[in-house]
Write a protein that holds these residues in place. Structure first.
Motif, PDB file in Angstrom:
ATOM      1  N   GLY A  53      13.295 157.320  44.101  1.00 26.38           N
ATOM      2  CA  GLY A  53      13.000 157.970  42.827  1.00 26.38           C
ATOM      3  C   GLY A  53      12.284 157.049  41.861  1.00 26.38           C
ATOM      4  N   ILE A  54      11.592 156.058  42.416  1.00 28.66           N
ATOM      5  CA  ILE A  54      10.898 155.056  41.594  1.00 28.66           C
ATOM      6  C   ILE A  54       9.387 155.212  41.737  1.00 28.66           C
ATOM      7  N   ASN A  55       8.703 155.195  40.594  1.00 27.97           N
ATOM      8  CA  ASN A  55       7.243 155.135  40.582  1.00 27.97           C
ATOM      9  C   ASN A  55       6.847 153.686  40.854  1.00 27.97           C
ATOM     10  N   PHE A  56       6.210 153.448  41.983  1.00 28.62           N
ATOM     11  CA  PHE A  56       5.884 152.086  42.410  1.00 28.62           C
ATOM     12  C   PHE A  56       4.390 151.837  42.272  1.00 28.62           C
ATOM     13  N   GLU A  57       4.048 150.791  41.540  1.00 27.13           N
ATOM     14  CA  GLU A  57       2.667 150.345  41.446  1.00 27.13           C
ATOM     15  C   GLU A  57       2.591 148.888  41.893  1.00 27.13           C
ATOM     16  N   TYR A  58       1.386 148.402  42.119  1.00 26.96           N
ATOM     17  CA  TYR A  58       1.254 147.049  42.652  1.00 26.96           C
ATOM     18  C   TYR A  58      -0.092 146.462  42.269  1.00 26.96           C
ATOM     19  N   ILE A  59      -0.150 145.156  42.356  1.00 25.31           N
ATOM     20  CA  ILE A  59      -1.427 144.455  42.331  1.00 25.31           C
ATOM     21  C   ILE A  59      -1.511 143.617  43.603  1.00 25.31           C
ATOM     22  N   LYS A  60      -2.711 143.408  44.093  1.00 22.66           N
ATOM     23  CA  LYS A  60      -2.932 142.521  45.238  1.00 22.66           C
ATOM     24  C   LYS A  60      -3.624 141.265  44.726  1.00 22.66           C
ATOM     25  N   GLU A  61      -2.959 140.148  44.868  1.00 22.53           N
ATOM     26  CA  GLU A  61      -3.554 138.876  44.432  1.00 22.53           C
ATOM     27  C   GLU A  61      -4.430 138.312  45.543  1.00 22.53           C
ATOM     28  N   GLU A  62      -5.632 137.940  45.185  1.00 26.11           N
ATOM     29  CA  GLU A  62      -6.539 137.331  46.160  1.00 26.11           C
ATOM     30  C   GLU A  62      -6.166 135.874  46.405  1.00 26.11           C
ATOM     31  N   THR A  63      -5.697 135.221  45.329  1.00 29.19           N
ATOM     32  CA  THR A  63      -5.147 133.870  45.447  1.00 29.19           C
ATOM     33  C   THR A  63      -3.869 133.845  44.621  1.00 29.19           C
ATOM     34  N   LEU A  64      -2.899 133.086  45.056  1.00 30.48           N
ATOM     35  CA  LEU A  64      -1.628 133.014  44.338  1.00 30.48           C
ATOM     36  C   LEU A  64      -1.842 132.407  42.956  1.00 30.48           C
ATOM     37  N   SER A  65      -1.154 132.962  41.964  1.00 32.62           N
ATOM     38  CA  SER A  65      -1.376 132.521  40.587  1.00 32.62           C
ATOM     39  C   SER A  65      -0.103 132.033  39.904  1.00 32.62           C
ATOM     40  N   GLY A  66       0.933 131.731  40.686  1.00 37.14           N
ATOM     41  CA  GLY A  66       2.179 131.234  40.111  1.00 37.14           C
ATOM     42  C   GLY A  66       3.076 132.363  39.630  1.00 37.14           C
ATOM     43  N   THR A  67       4.332 132.035  39.347  1.00 38.20           N
ATOM     44  CA  THR A  67       5.286 133.068  38.945  1.00 38.20           C
ATOM     45  C   THR A  67       4.855 133.764  37.662  1.00 38.20           C
ATOM     46  N   ALA A  68       4.457 132.984  36.665  1.00 32.31           N
ATOM     47  CA  ALA A  68       4.037 133.580  35.389  1.00 32.31           C
ATOM     48  C   ALA A  68       2.639 134.187  35.491  1.00 32.31           C
ATOM     49  N   GLY A  69       1.767 133.552  36.254  1.00 33.48           N
ATOM     50  CA  GLY A  69       0.425 134.096  36.442  1.00 33.48           C
ATOM     51  C   GLY A  69       0.452 135.464  37.094  1.00 33.48           C
ATOM     52  N   GLY A  70       1.378 135.636  38.043  1.00 36.68           N
ATOM     53  CA  GLY A  70       1.526 136.933  38.685  1.00 36.68           C
ATOM     54  C   GLY A  70       1.985 137.999  37.709  1.00 36.68           C
ATOM     55  N   LEU A  71       2.913 137.620  36.810  1.00 40.28           N
ATOM     56  CA  LEU A  71       3.363 138.559  35.778  1.00 40.28           C
ATOM     57  C   LEU A  71       2.218 138.928  34.846  1.00 40.28           C
ATOM     58  N   LYS A  72       1.414 137.947  34.471  1.00 46.69           N
ATOM     59  CA  LYS A  72       0.294 138.205  33.555  1.00 46.69           C
ATOM     60  C   LYS A  72      -0.635 139.287  34.110  1.00 46.69           C
ATOM     61  N   LYS A  73      -0.847 139.263  35.425  1.00 43.06           N
ATOM     62  CA  LYS A  73      -1.716 140.256  36.037  1.00 43.06           C
ATOM     63  C   LYS A  73      -1.110 141.661  36.008  1.00 43.06           C
ATOM     64  N   CYS A  74       0.192 141.732  35.740  1.00 42.67           N
ATOM     65  CA  CYS A  74       0.870 143.029  35.652  1.00 42.67           C
ATOM     66  C   CYS A  74       1.066 143.477  34.207  1.00 42.67           C
ATOM     67  N   GLN A  75       0.439 142.784  33.269  1.00 39.43           N
ATOM     68  CA  GLN A  75       0.637 143.095  31.839  1.00 39.43           C
ATOM     69  C   GLN A  75       0.289 144.554  31.534  1.00 39.43           C
ATOM     70  N   PHE A  76      -0.712 145.096  32.228  1.00 39.72           N
ATOM     71  CA  PHE A  76      -1.153 146.485  32.000  1.00 39.72           C
ATOM     72  C   PHE A  76      -0.014 147.489  32.176  1.00 39.72           C
ATOM     73  N   PHE A  77       0.988 147.124  32.960  1.00 38.57           N
ATOM     74  CA  PHE A  77       2.061 148.045  33.344  1.00 38.57           C
ATOM     75  C   PHE A  77       3.081 148.241  32.226  1.00 38.57           C
ATOM     76  N   PHE A  78       3.128 147.272  31.299  1.00 37.88           N
ATOM     77  CA  PHE A  78       4.174 147.273  30.274  1.00 37.88           C
ATOM     78  C   PHE A  78       3.608 147.639  28.900  1.00 37.88           C
ATOM     79  N   ASN A  79       4.480 148.146  28.035  1.00 44.79           N
ATOM     80  CA  ASN A  79       4.077 148.584  26.705  1.00 44.79           C
ATOM     81  C   ASN A  79       4.438 147.540  25.657  1.00 44.79           C
ATOM     82  N   GLU A  80       3.572 147.394  24.682  1.00 45.70           N
ATOM     83  CA  GLU A  80       3.806 146.430  23.610  1.00 45.70           C
ATOM     84  C   GLU A  80       5.142 146.717  22.923  1.00 45.70           C
ATOM     85  N   GLY A  81       5.904 145.648  22.697  1.00 46.45           N
ATOM     86  CA  GLY A  81       7.182 145.775  22.003  1.00 46.45           C
ATOM     87  C   GLY A  81       8.374 146.009  22.908  1.00 46.45           C
TER      88      GLY A  81
END
Length: 338
Positions: A75-103
């Motif tokens: 029952g989960i809406n699942f989205e993803y990004i595919k990293e071409e090169t690894l970008s670190g734990t925080a770098g990976g989160l940054k690439k998912c910023q579009f998924f979250f809402n401000e605040g």
């Protein structure tokens, strides 16, 4: 249940090299515990607290993860990004910023984590604190601190210092970072775009200066399956009742207990705790002792498999003691190292 539709990110990009050879053919998030991919267990736990939207960063064998969860039964809406090169734990989160809402606040979890942590308690503590980040921390025996990142807090639970794998004599705490995070959207202000960036090395030192990293204590079971030793131990912990999640019934046979997706011949001898995957074929008089067989494993007549893990689609026609066997292998007498 969460009061609002809290979203989550699952960090699923790692290569899982410390689980080699098990991860040669399957990404670490899909490594099975009690015949269930560890990420299945995580998704189920997120759904149980009301999380309906999950994003994952993928990299290694990404297609297997994408295929499994794009249409899921949680029952989960699942989205993803595919990293071409690894970008670190925080770098990976940054690439998912579009998924979250401000605040908003959201969860970030490691795909290889196996835990009964009270996430709702962590979310409540985070919201009350006003912190940008809240980290789940676990108390461990002092003699084990040299293997972990240690967290030092003030009386209010805010982090004052991190110690990376300190020796026992220098450790100021025996609480460790579990990699269970609750962040506010403001976290993205601390992560530059298109840069390899790590939580521990880059983000958290800056948040420390702002006195904005809170903690919540995890009294429940927690581990990760990041190493072969931890992977095997987590299965034993399940049989011991230390961790809990939905799985097939534990059955008793002779001297042992087992979970199986296959039919076992009457002559099969079980010693200790074993898990047997789906569509496995066991010959006559097979002895299984504290072993993990993945799906579609064939074990020939009169063969003993002891303290070993055998990945999917492998055939074992020689005794196996304390071995880790990857997928699609043929184990014959000349290949065994006793």
């Amino acid at each position: 249940m969460v009061n609002e539709n809290m979203k989550a990110m699952i960090m699923a990009a790692g290569v899982g090299s410390r689980l080699d050879p098990l991860t040669k053919a399957v990404p670490k998030p899909l490594v099975p515990v009690a015949n269930r991919p560890v990420m299945d267990i995580l998704m189920e736990k997120l759904a149980a607290i009301g999380v309906k939207d999950v994003v994952a960063n993928t990299y290694y064998l990404a297609e297997q993860i994408i295929e499994r969860y794009t249409n899921n039964d949680f029952g989960i809406n699942f989205e993803y990004i595919k990293e071409e090169t690894l970008s670190g734990t925080a770098g990976g989160l940054k690439k998912c910023q579009f998924f979250f809402n401000e605040g908003e606040d959201f969860l970030v979890l490691s795909a290889d984590g196996l835990s009964n942590a009270d996430l709702l308690n962590g979310i409540e503590i985070h919201k009350k604190s006003g912190a940008i980040a809240t980290i789940g921390i676990k108390q461990i025996p002092l003699e084990e601190v040299a293997h972990f990142g240690v967290v030092v807090t003030d009386k209010d639970g805010f982090i004052t210092e991190f110690q990376e794998k300190p020796c026992v004599e220098e450790a100021k705490s025996n609480f460790i970072n579990t990699g269970i995070y609750i962040f506010n959207y403001k976290i993205f202000d601390y992560i530059p775009a298109n840069t390899f960036y790590d939580f521990a090395k880059n983000v958290f030192p800056e948040l420390l200066k702002a006195h904005s990293i809170n903690t919540f204590k995890i009294d429940q079971y927690w581990t990760d399956i990041g190493t072969l030793e931890q992977y095997e131990q987590s299965t034993q912990d399940l049989f011991s009742g230390l961790c809990s999640f939905n799985h097939s019934k534990i059955l008793n046979k002779g001297e042992g207990a087992y979970i199986s997706g296959s039919i076992l011949p009457e002559s099969t001898k079980i010693i200790g705790n074993c898990t047997i995957g789906n569509n496995c074929t066991l010959g006559k008089n097979v002895v299984l002792e504290n072993c993990i067989l993945w799906d579609n494993v064939k074990v020939d007549d009169n063969v003993t498999v002891s303290n070993s893990v055998v990945a999917s689609n492998s055939t074992v026609n020689a005794n196996l003691y304390s071995q880790i066997i990857g997928a699609n292998q043929l184990i014959a007498h000349e290949k065994i190292k006793l």
